[in-house]
Design a protein around this motif. Structure first.
Motif, PDB file in Angstrom:
ATOM      1  N   ILE A 116       0.805  -1.235  -0.083  1.00 27.91           N
ATOM      2  CA  ILE A 116      -0.049  -0.092  -0.120  1.00 27.91           C
ATOM      3  C   ILE A 116       0.910   1.181  -0.124  1.00 27.91           C
ATOM      4  CG2 ILE A 116      -1.634   1.231   1.400  1.00 27.91           C
ATOM      5  CD1 ILE A 116      -2.977  -0.802   0.030  1.00 27.91           C
ATOM      6  N   VAL A 117       1.972   1.076   0.896  1.00 30.07           N
ATOM      7  CA  VAL A 117       2.731   2.487   0.913  1.00 30.07           C
ATOM      8  C   VAL A 117       3.329   2.635  -0.297  1.00 30.07           C
ATOM      9  CG1 VAL A 117       4.927   3.432   1.920  1.00 30.07           C
ATOM     10  CG2 VAL A 117       3.326   2.049   3.359  1.00 30.07           C
ATOM     11  N   VAL A 118       3.802   1.635  -1.047  1.00 30.03           N
ATOM     12  CA  VAL A 118       4.527   1.773  -2.496  1.00 30.03           C
ATOM     13  C   VAL A 118       3.508   2.242  -3.309  1.00 30.03           C
ATOM     14  CG1 VAL A 118       5.637   0.402  -4.340  1.00 30.03           C
ATOM     15  CG2 VAL A 118       6.418  -0.030  -1.925  1.00 30.03           C
ATOM     16  N   VAL A 119       2.148   1.774  -3.401  1.00 29.36           N
ATOM     17  CA  VAL A 119       1.383   2.218  -4.370  1.00 29.36           C
ATOM     18  C   VAL A 119       0.964   3.871  -4.202  1.00 29.36           C
ATOM     19  CG1 VAL A 119      -1.244   2.094  -4.842  1.00 29.36           C
ATOM     20  CG2 VAL A 119       0.259  -0.024  -4.735  1.00 29.36           C
ATOM     21  N   PHE A 120       1.010   4.173  -3.162  1.00 30.26           N
ATOM     22  CA  PHE A 120       0.753   5.740  -2.506  1.00 30.26           C
ATOM     23  C   PHE A 120       2.009   6.455  -3.087  1.00 30.26           C
ATOM     24  CE2 PHE A 120      -2.809   4.343  -0.057  1.00 30.26           C
ATOM     25  CZ  PHE A 120      -3.478   5.308  -0.130  1.00 30.26           C
ATOM     26  N   ALA A 121       2.991   5.890  -3.090  1.00 32.18           N
ATOM     27  CA  ALA A 121       4.401   6.724  -3.313  1.00 32.18           C
ATOM     28  C   ALA A 121       4.289   6.810  -5.059  1.00 32.18           C
ATOM     29  CB  ALA A 121       5.460   5.875  -2.939  1.00 32.18           C
ATOM     30  N   VAL A 122       4.036   5.571  -5.683  1.00 35.05           N
ATOM     31  CA  VAL A 122       4.061   5.791  -6.953  1.00 35.05           C
ATOM     32  C   VAL A 122       2.920   6.560  -7.549  1.00 35.05           C
ATOM     33  CG1 VAL A 122       3.468   4.432  -9.182  1.00 35.05           C
ATOM     34  CG2 VAL A 122       4.824   3.474  -7.350  1.00 35.05           C
TER      35      VAL A 122
END
Length: 206
Positions: A116-122
């Protein structure tokens, strides 16, 4: 008596030189608009229709600033979840009940949180790129940026109690409003109405 005009004779000329005075004592009529462009206020030059509206620039700056800061935050959190993964798994399992442990493990939740954190960063990076293209007069980027800002506002409502969510909520709504006001609609529509240029040429505005 010989110097007097008879009453039945022609009236004397109004100008002793025999010429009628001009309608304007200065000899010329002032132009309707001193700048030669209709619609411009008197004493002020007309606005360049190809110049990017300030509202579009403001929307791009707001998006770039908020997306850049959010990306840094999510990148740090993602890094921490990878470095301290074992500690995070132990902390998650301590909070799980026996029934919850049967459904999923702490490792599964740790993986889900990291994803989830990676998705938000992208997502933040994509919004930043859309803001740049929107300021370069891409209407497609403008529409996608509006969608991204609307989703950001909706997600921020879920955590409105925190100050960070309030900032992203206000920023998302502001970007949507700015992209449709201050001449933004006319500026983007004028780009769509312009004819396509031959291959190898570029638009004058870059």
């Amino acid at each position: 008596m010989s110097d007097q005009q008879p009453p039945w004779g022609p009236p004397p000329p109004e100008n002793p030189d025999g010429q009628q005075p001009p309608a304007n004592p200065y000899g010329q009529q002032p132009p309707a608009n001193p700048y030669g462009q209709p619609g411009a206020p008197y004493g002020q030059p007309a606005r360049d229709p190809e110049r990017r509206p300030g509202t579009v620039t403001a929307a791009g700056i707001v998006t770039i600033v908020l997306s850049g800061l959010s990306f840094l935050l999510y990148a740090v959190v993602a890094l921490l979840t990878l470095v301290a993964r074992d500690d995070m798994i132990d902390a998650i399992e301590d909070e799980l009940t026996a029934d919850q442990r049967d459904a999923f493990s702490g490792d599964d939740l740790a993986t889900f949180i990291t994803a989830i954190v990676v998705v938000f960063a992208v997502w933040c990076l994509i919004a930043l790129v859309l803001a740049i293209f929107a300021m370069r007069r891409s209407n497609v980027a403008r529409i996608l940026l509006v969608v991204s800002s609307a989703v950001t506002a909706l997600v921020s409502l879920l955590g409105i109690a925190s100050g960070v969510s309030a900032v992203t909520l206000i920023g998302g709504v502001a970007v949507i409003v700015l992209l449709f006001t201050g001449g933004a609609n006319e500026w983007y529509s004028r780009r769509r109405q312009q004819p396509e240029l031959p291959l190898g040429t570029t638009q004058p505005w870059g």
